[in-house]
Design a protein around this motif. Structure first.
Motif, PDB file in Angstrom:
ATOM      1  N   VAL A   1      -4.996 -15.774   2.638  1.00  0.00           N
ATOM      2  CA  VAL A   1      -4.903 -16.223   0.719  1.00  0.00           C
ATOM      3  C   VAL A   1      -5.396 -14.320   0.169  1.00  0.00           C
ATOM      4  CG1 VAL A   1      -4.632 -18.637   0.100  1.00  0.00           C
ATOM      5  CG2 VAL A   1      -7.288 -17.943   0.461  1.00  0.00           C
ATOM      6  N   THR A   2      -6.109 -13.852   1.114  1.00  0.00           N
ATOM      7  CA  THR A   2      -6.417 -12.419   0.714  1.00  0.00           C
ATOM      8  C   THR A   2      -5.277 -11.614   0.279  1.00  0.00           C
ATOM      9  OG1 THR A   2      -5.877 -11.331   2.880  1.00  0.00           O
ATOM     10  CG2 THR A   2      -8.361 -12.484   2.292  1.00  0.00           C
ATOM     11  N   VAL A   3      -4.228 -12.154   1.020  1.00  0.00           N
ATOM     12  CA  VAL A   3      -2.011 -11.388   0.327  1.00  0.00           C
ATOM     13  C   VAL A   3      -1.850 -11.498  -1.284  1.00  0.00           C
ATOM     14  CG1 VAL A   3       0.097 -12.251   0.903  1.00  0.00           C
ATOM     15  CG2 VAL A   3      -1.649 -12.247   3.107  1.00  0.00           C
ATOM     16  N   PRO A   4      -2.217  -9.606  -1.446  1.00  0.00           N
ATOM     17  CA  PRO A   4      -2.178  -9.981  -2.746  1.00  0.00           C
ATOM     18  C   PRO A   4      -1.199 -10.553  -3.348  1.00  0.00           C
ATOM     19  CG  PRO A   4      -2.100  -7.985  -1.730  1.00  0.00           C
ATOM     20  CD  PRO A   4      -2.269  -8.448  -0.766  1.00  0.00           C
ATOM     21  N   GLU A   5       0.672 -10.693  -2.392  1.00  0.00           N
ATOM     22  CA  GLU A   5       1.766 -10.895  -3.386  1.00  0.00           C
ATOM     23  C   GLU A   5       1.405 -12.285  -3.838  1.00  0.00           C
ATOM     24  OE1 GLU A   5       1.489  -9.064  -0.430  1.00  0.00           O
ATOM     25  OE2 GLU A   5       1.700  -6.855  -1.473  1.00  0.00           O
ATOM     26  N   ILE A   6       0.996 -13.137  -3.613  1.00  0.00           N
ATOM     27  CA  ILE A   6       0.415 -14.899  -3.001  1.00  0.00           C
ATOM     28  C   ILE A   6       0.051 -14.589  -4.759  1.00  0.00           C
ATOM     29  CG2 ILE A   6       0.378 -15.594  -1.224  1.00  0.00           C
ATOM     30  CD1 ILE A   6      -2.325 -16.556  -1.334  1.00  0.00           C
ATOM     31  N   TYR A   7      -0.524 -13.404  -5.342  1.00  0.00           N
ATOM     32  CA  TYR A   7      -1.144 -13.734  -6.648  1.00  0.00           C
ATOM     33  C   TYR A   7      -0.010 -13.128  -7.731  1.00  0.00           C
ATOM     34  CZ  TYR A   7      -4.769 -15.240  -4.165  1.00  0.00           C
ATOM     35  OH  TYR A   7      -5.513 -16.029  -3.319  1.00  0.00           O
ATOM     36  N   ALA A   8       0.418 -11.636  -6.805  1.00  0.00           N
ATOM     37  CA  ALA A   8       1.299 -11.162  -8.199  1.00  0.00           C
ATOM     38  C   ALA A   8       2.697 -12.155  -7.964  1.00  0.00           C
ATOM     39  CB  ALA A   8       1.750  -9.899  -7.653  1.00  0.00           C
ATOM     40  N   GLU A   9       2.830 -12.116  -7.449  1.00  0.00           N
ATOM     41  CA  GLU A   9       4.540 -13.713  -7.883  1.00  0.00           C
ATOM     42  C   GLU A   9       4.165 -15.228  -7.902  1.00  0.00           C
ATOM     43  OE1 GLU A   9       5.325 -13.532  -3.682  1.00  0.00           O
ATOM     44  OE2 GLU A   9       6.071 -11.003  -4.178  1.00  0.00           O
ATOM     45  N   ASN A  10       2.772 -14.926  -8.459  1.00  0.00           N
ATOM     46  CA  ASN A  10       2.307 -16.450  -8.806  1.00  0.00           C
ATOM     47  C   ASN A  10       2.321 -17.771  -8.173  1.00  0.00           C
ATOM     48  OD1 ASN A  10       0.463 -17.574 -10.964  1.00  0.00           O
ATOM     49  ND2 ASN A  10       2.091 -18.339 -12.201  1.00  0.00           N
ATOM     50  N   ARG A  11       2.689 -17.630  -7.044  1.00  0.00           N
ATOM     51  CA  ARG A  11       2.458 -18.611  -6.288  1.00  0.00           C
ATOM     52  C   ARG A  11       1.283 -19.408  -5.123  1.00  0.00           C
ATOM     53  NH1 ARG A  11       4.027 -16.304  -1.451  1.00  0.00           N
ATOM     54  NH2 ARG A  11       4.355 -14.086  -1.485  1.00  0.00           N
TER      55      ARG A  11
END
Ligand code: HEM
Length: 424
Positions: A25-35
């Motif tokens: 969960v350090t992968v930034p996209e999961i926050y940018a994409e709100n998932r």
């Protein structure tokens, strides 16, 4: 699951996953994409404490529920915040940069006892209830003036026009910083928090220039106050305080820097969460509009729901068993506040905003223990005043479309958000 490994004691089987894996969960996209929500939910259910190997930031432990996060934060002798051991975020790979770019001003958030205690003591008096009372008049006046200046009948960016502007103003009031220069505080803070410089040398040098300008400015502020009588602003009080007596200019600058960074993205994103969160939960917005008495509790609930800092990191200084898991000296332990605040064993319907949620105050968005946010009262005050002044004008921000989000596993927030105001 890539692999599992039993602990030495066999007390608990530690789930170990190898990146790439959804639980990294350090992968930034999961926050940018709100998932990020279902990913943490799955971890909380299946393995609330687990280990990820081979991420972009190396191996680390995920701590995803309320209780073990409090537990780790209550043991600062075992779980260190010190920058020399890895600091307070998962981004600890600054050693890829040349030495001259690696030097950062020390700040007490990334120190352990006893240094931490001594330095925290120098700023803590600025955040007492009496100080908040003193600042509140100015903050309310500035907040009201901004709301009265907002465009009606046309859309605008809530993040820049309201969240950033009010946060910057709040910090300027706290520091008695020249009002016309207040946006510099935002600029510097944004550069300090920027982590892209780690992979981009040009950016790293540009960042250093901004930091130099900030240091020169803070150094001037010190000079302006040091030989004068004590004045009621924070800087003057810090300089004249007993706790600061032995402190040098360099440490003073480090502490100021920490205050602008600590207060900036966090407060900004809680104000954006007010607009966005209540748009998503329109029934709760209506309840709040009907009953402004709910505002203080709603402030807590919005901070819980948003969790403006997704994590803090600690580094184990000795081998230690954490709820049956064998943590080794040197291991990075990541405390996911964003997940603890959605822990269904503590919060009923955790993904929902409930403005009168009975235990909203139990959120961990400000951390816990000796490092618990020193500016929490100020952030709460600013958010409460914003909600009260909106209510006094019967103003509602209607969010248009989806906001653009920050792509980061640390700062959890919004880059831009179009809104149009209406009156109710
Ligand atoms: C909603 C807004 C805010 C949030 C969510 C927030 C969150 C946090 C968190 C999670 C920590 C670390 C806690 C830990 O390690 O246990 C922290 C520490 C800190 N915060 Fe905040 N913060 C906010 C506003 C502010 C403001 C307004 C200021 C000051 C102007 C501030 C200054 C600091 C400082 C100086 C620390 C270091 C405390 C220490 O190490 O002892 N924060 N904050």
């Amino acid at each position: 699951m890539a692999a599992t490994a039993a602990t030495e004691t066999e007390a608990v089987e530690t789930v170990v996953v190898a990146a790439p894996h959804p639980w990294d969960v350090t992968v930034p996209e999961i926050y940018a994409e709100n998932r990020w929500q279902p990913i943490f939910r799955e971890m909380r259910q299946k393995a609330p404490i687990n280990k990820v190997t081979g991420s972009a930031f190396g191996d680390y432990w995920n701590i995803t529920t309320h209780k073990p996060i409090q537990h780790v934060e209550a043991l600062p002798e075992i779980y260190s915040s010190a920058s020399s051991r890895g600091g307070i975020t998962i981004y600890d790979n600054a050693d890829t940069l040349p030495e001259e770019l690696r030097r950062e001003t020390p700040s007490f958030i990334a120190m352990d006892r006893p240094e931490h205690t001594a330095q925290r003591r120098t700023v803590a008096p600025a955040f007492t209830p009496a100080e908040m009372e003193r600042l509140s008049g100015d903050i309310r006046k500035r907040t009201g003036a901004l709301l009265d200046s907002l465009p009606r009948g046309e859309s605008f960016d809530w993040v820049d026009t309201v969240s950033i502007e009010l946060t910057t103003g709040m910090l300027a009031i706290l520091f008695d910083f020249p009002w016309e220069d207040r946006r510099k505080l935002t600029l510097w803070s944004d550069w300090i928090s920027d982590i892209d410089y780690l992979d981009d040398l040009d950016r790293a040098y540009e960042r250093r220039e901004h930091l130099r300008a900030m240091t020169a400015c803070f150094s001037d502020l010190w000079d302006q106050r040091v030989g004068k009588d004590e004045a009621p602003d924070l800087l003057s009080r810090m300089i004249h305080s007993e706790a600061m007596a032995d402190m040098d200019r360099y440490t003073f600058i480090g502490n100021l820097t920490l205050l602008i960074v600590g207060g900036n993205d966090t407060t900004r994103n809680s104000m954006s969460a007010y607009a966005y969160g209540l748009e998503r939960f329109a029934g709760e917005r209506r309840r709040l509009e009907d009953d402004p008495e709910l505002i203080p509790n709603a402030v807590q609930e919005l901070i819980r729901w948003q969790t403006p800092l997704a994590h803090m990191r600690r580094t184990a200084v000795e081998d230690h068993e954490l709820f049956g898991h064998n943590i080794r000296a040197g291991d990075a332990v990541v405390l996911w506040y964003i997940s603890a605040n959605r822990d269904e064993s503590v919060f009923d319907r955790p993904d929902d905003i409930i403005v009168d949620r009975e235990n909203a105050r139990r959120h961990l968005a400000f951390g816990y223990g000796i490092h618990r946010c020193v500016g929490a009262r100020l952030a709460e005050l600013q958010l409460r005043i914003l909600l009260e002044e909106m209510a006094a004008r019967r103003l509602r921000p209607n969010v248009i479309g989806e906001p653009q989000r920050v792509s980061s596993c640390f700062v959890h927030g919004y880059r831009s958000m179009q809104v149009e105001l209406s009156e109710y």
